[in-house]
Enzyme design. Structure first.
Site, PDB file in Angstrom:
ATOM      1  N   ARG A  31       0.844  -1.200   0.000  1.00 17.28           N
ATOM      2  CA  ARG A  31       0.000   0.000   0.000  1.00 17.28           C
ATOM      3  C   ARG A  31       0.878   1.249   0.000  1.00 17.28           C
ATOM      4  O   ARG A  31       1.491   1.578   1.028  1.00 17.28           O
ATOM      5  CB  ARG A  31      -0.905  -0.004   1.219  1.00 17.28           C
ATOM      6  CG  ARG A  31      -1.796   1.211   1.406  1.00 17.28           C
ATOM      7  CD  ARG A  31      -2.841   1.355   0.327  1.00 17.28           C
ATOM      8  NE  ARG A  31      -3.858   0.304   0.447  1.00 17.28           N
ATOM      9  CZ  ARG A  31      -4.787   0.120  -0.491  1.00 17.28           C
ATOM     10  NH1 ARG A  31      -4.812   0.870  -1.588  1.00 17.28           N
ATOM     11  NH2 ARG A  31      -5.678  -0.848  -0.342  1.00 17.28           N
ATOM     12  N   ARG A  86       0.787  -6.663  -9.675  1.00 20.35           N
ATOM     13  CA  ARG A  86       1.243  -5.950  -8.471  1.00 20.35           C
ATOM     14  C   ARG A  86       1.450  -6.884  -7.293  1.00 20.35           C
ATOM     15  O   ARG A  86       2.033  -6.478  -6.280  1.00 20.35           O
ATOM     16  CB  ARG A  86       0.281  -4.815  -8.094  1.00 20.35           C
ATOM     17  CG  ARG A  86      -1.114  -5.242  -7.709  1.00 20.35           C
ATOM     18  CD  ARG A  86      -1.938  -4.054  -7.276  1.00 20.35           C
ATOM     19  NE  ARG A  86      -3.300  -4.423  -6.904  1.00 20.35           N
ATOM     20  CZ  ARG A  86      -4.094  -3.658  -6.161  1.00 20.35           C
ATOM     21  NH1 ARG A  86      -3.661  -2.505  -5.677  1.00 20.35           N
ATOM     22  NH2 ARG A  86      -5.320  -4.052  -5.879  1.00 20.35           N
ATOM     23  N   HIS A  90       0.167   3.592 -10.373  1.00 20.27           N
ATOM     24  CA  HIS A  90      -0.755   4.091  -9.343  1.00 20.27           C
ATOM     25  C   HIS A  90       0.031   4.806  -8.233  1.00 20.27           C
ATOM     26  O   HIS A  90      -0.020   4.444  -7.068  1.00 20.27           O
ATOM     27  CB  HIS A  90      -1.501   2.876  -8.793  1.00 20.27           C
ATOM     28  CG  HIS A  90      -2.718   3.140  -7.979  1.00 20.27           C
ATOM     29  ND1 HIS A  90      -2.712   3.926  -6.866  1.00 20.27           N
ATOM     30  CD2 HIS A  90      -3.984   2.676  -8.119  1.00 20.27           C
ATOM     31  CE1 HIS A  90      -3.918   3.919  -6.347  1.00 20.27           C
ATOM     32  NE2 HIS A  90      -4.715   3.189  -7.084  1.00 20.27           N
ATOM     33  N   ASP A 132     -12.226  10.132  -6.570  1.00 15.60           N
ATOM     34  CA  ASP A 132     -11.827   8.972  -7.371  1.00 15.60           C
ATOM     35  C   ASP A 132     -12.259   9.265  -8.800  1.00 15.60           C
ATOM     36  O   ASP A 132     -13.411   9.025  -9.164  1.00 15.60           O
ATOM     37  CB  ASP A 132     -12.502   7.712  -6.818  1.00 15.60           C
ATOM     38  CG  ASP A 132     -11.894   6.433  -7.374  1.00 15.60           C
ATOM     39  OD1 ASP A 132     -12.267   5.347  -6.898  1.00 15.60           O
ATOM     40  OD2 ASP A 132     -11.043   6.542  -8.278  1.00 15.60           O
ATOM     41  N   GLU A 176      -2.222   9.064 -11.159  1.00 13.54           N
ATOM     42  CA  GLU A 176      -1.907   7.797 -11.820  1.00 13.54           C
ATOM     43  C   GLU A 176      -1.851   7.946 -13.335  1.00 13.54           C
ATOM     44  O   GLU A 176      -2.882   8.104 -13.993  1.00 13.54           O
ATOM     45  CB  GLU A 176      -2.958   6.767 -11.408  1.00 13.54           C
ATOM     46  CG  GLU A 176      -3.122   6.668  -9.889  1.00 13.54           C
ATOM     47  CD  GLU A 176      -4.368   5.936  -9.454  1.00 13.54           C
ATOM     48  OE1 GLU A 176      -4.940   6.290  -8.398  1.00 13.54           O
ATOM     49  OE2 GLU A 176      -4.807   5.030 -10.190  1.00 13.54           O
TER      50      GLU A 176
HETATM   51  O1  TA6 Z   1      -6.993   4.383  -8.487  1.00 17.71           O
HETATM   52  C1  TA6 Z   1      -8.082   4.604  -7.709  1.00 17.71           C
HETATM   53  C2  TA6 Z   1      -8.701   3.280  -7.296  1.00 17.71           C
HETATM   54  O2  TA6 Z   1      -9.102   2.560  -8.411  1.00 17.71           O
HETATM   55  C3  TA6 Z   1      -9.821   3.505  -6.304  1.00 17.71           C
HETATM   56  O3  TA6 Z   1     -11.060   3.140  -6.836  1.00 17.71           O
HETATM   57  C4  TA6 Z   1      -9.424   2.695  -5.078  1.00 17.71           C
HETATM   58  O4  TA6 Z   1     -10.013   1.468  -5.053  1.00 17.71           O
HETATM   59  C5  TA6 Z   1      -7.919   2.618  -5.241  1.00 17.71           C
HETATM   60  O5  TA6 Z   1      -7.714   2.477  -6.603  1.00 17.71           O
HETATM   61  C6  TA6 Z   1      -7.190   1.583  -4.425  1.00 17.71           C
HETATM   62  O6  TA6 Z   1      -7.418   0.321  -4.886  1.00 17.71           O
HETATM   63  P1  TA6 Z   1      -6.802  -0.929  -4.081  1.00 17.71           P
HETATM   64  O7  TA6 Z   1      -7.251  -2.152  -4.856  1.00 17.71           O
HETATM   65  O8  TA6 Z   1      -5.309  -0.768  -4.073  1.00 17.71           O
HETATM   66  O9  TA6 Z   1      -7.365  -0.866  -2.690  1.00 17.71           O
END
Ligand code: TA6
Length: 299
Positions: free
Chosen positions: A75, A101, A170, A214, A273
């Site tokens: 994360r 990932r 991301h 988002d 991103e």
């Molecule tokens: O990039 C934004 C997003 O798609 C959000 O919708 C949120 O879910 C975030 O990614 C994080 O996703 P994750 O699967 O890493 O918890």
């Protein structure tokens, strides 16, 4: 794992500049201490978790509550979303943001070029990927740790049928206070608001974080500026061969809901991103390749 770290270290170590060491959970990571910047990248997910140009504080946010477990994504830093973004259409059981990932990538090279250190990793389709994604591919990831952080994700179609892939770098940027940061460069751009039923809207002025945010900004190749009055600094994000940009902040409620993020952490991060998602997914013909590039610089 320990043995392979020793072997990787002997193959790729550059004295005083780069070494392969055990990181969290004993996972192998390349630790860079180059003339222009320091940084870290894990083989797990080819995940950059740190970049610090000389004279600057850490640029990337890494959650203190990351769950360092096989099959889980780290994360923070720069997760690679591929070959789909978000939930996989029509497949609720598929892992969000694809599977690379949470995959262990191969370390292919570590080299110094002038002031920069370049780390290259790769992964490819196998039985574990084909259960989710029929195509055959090889992805290479070239990361330049220098005065600029340059990320180049290349998709090579090693199969006999066309590939359609979504991709996103991301990136979690560290900010002093997300509610006081501003993203400049998207004024007038259309976007999909994933917090409001995927409605399409138009950006007015800078992007400010005043609630869960988002958004997928469409048909934009412009460079952006992340202004942070608290740290204080300005971060320029430029890109090539990318038609969409996602801006995300979970705000307070979702931050608590995400076990590997946690209470209050949302204030310290903002995701910008560089991507090709939705209608901007990329078609790669057999034998062809496509590279998406993201560049970050502290200005
Ligand atoms: O990039 C934004 C997003 O798609 C959000 O919708 C949120 O879910 C975030 O990614 C994080 O996703 P994750 O699967 O890493 O918890």
């Amino acid at each position: 794992m320990a043995a392979s770290i020793t072997e990787l270290e002997s193959r790729f170590r550059i004295p005083g500049v780069a070494q392969v060491v055990p990181g969290q959970a004993g996972w192998p990571k390349v630790q860079v201490t180059g003339p222009a910047a320091s940084g870290e990248i894990y083989l797990h997910g080819a995940h950059v978790t740190s970049w610090k140009p000389v004279g600057s504080e850490e640029v990337l946010y890494l959650s203190p509550n990351t769950i360092w477990q096989a099959g889980k994504a780290i994360r923070g830093g720069v997760p690679i979303c591929f070959p789909w973004f978000g939930d996989k259409a029509g497949d609720p059981h598929a892992p969000a943001h694809g599977f690379v990932r949470a995959k262990d990538w191969q370390l292919d090279s570590v080299e110094q070029q002038g002031q920069a250190v370049i780390v290259t990793l790769s992964t490819e389709s196998d039985d574990s990927t084909r259960q989710w994604f029929p195509g055959d591919f090889r992805t290479t990831y070239r990361v330049t740790f220098g005065a600029e952080l340059v990320l180049e994700l290349t998709t090579i179609n090693t199969g006999s049928t066309a590939l359609r892939v979504e991709e996103a770098l991301h990136t979690y940027y560290a900010v002093g206070d997300a509610t006081r940061a501003a993203v400049e460069g998207l004024d007038g751009a259309r976007y999909i608001d994933k917090t409001d039923g995927f409605r399409q809207k138009q950006q007015q002025g800078d992007v400010m974080i005043a609630a869960e945010t988002d958004r997928v900004y469409l048909n934009t190749e412009d460079a952006l500026l992340l202004s942070d009055p608290v740290l204080p600094r300005r971060i320029k994000v430029a890109k090539r061969h990318s038609r969409t940009t996602v801006v995300w902040n979970p705000w307070s409620v979702k931050s608590v809901a995400l076990k590997d993020l946690g209470d209050g952490e949302w204030k310290r991060m903002l995701c910008i991103e560089v991507s090709n998602v939705g209608d901007s997914a990329v078609e790669v013909a057999p034998g062809e390749q496509h590279t998406m590039r993201a560049e970050t610089r502290v200005t």
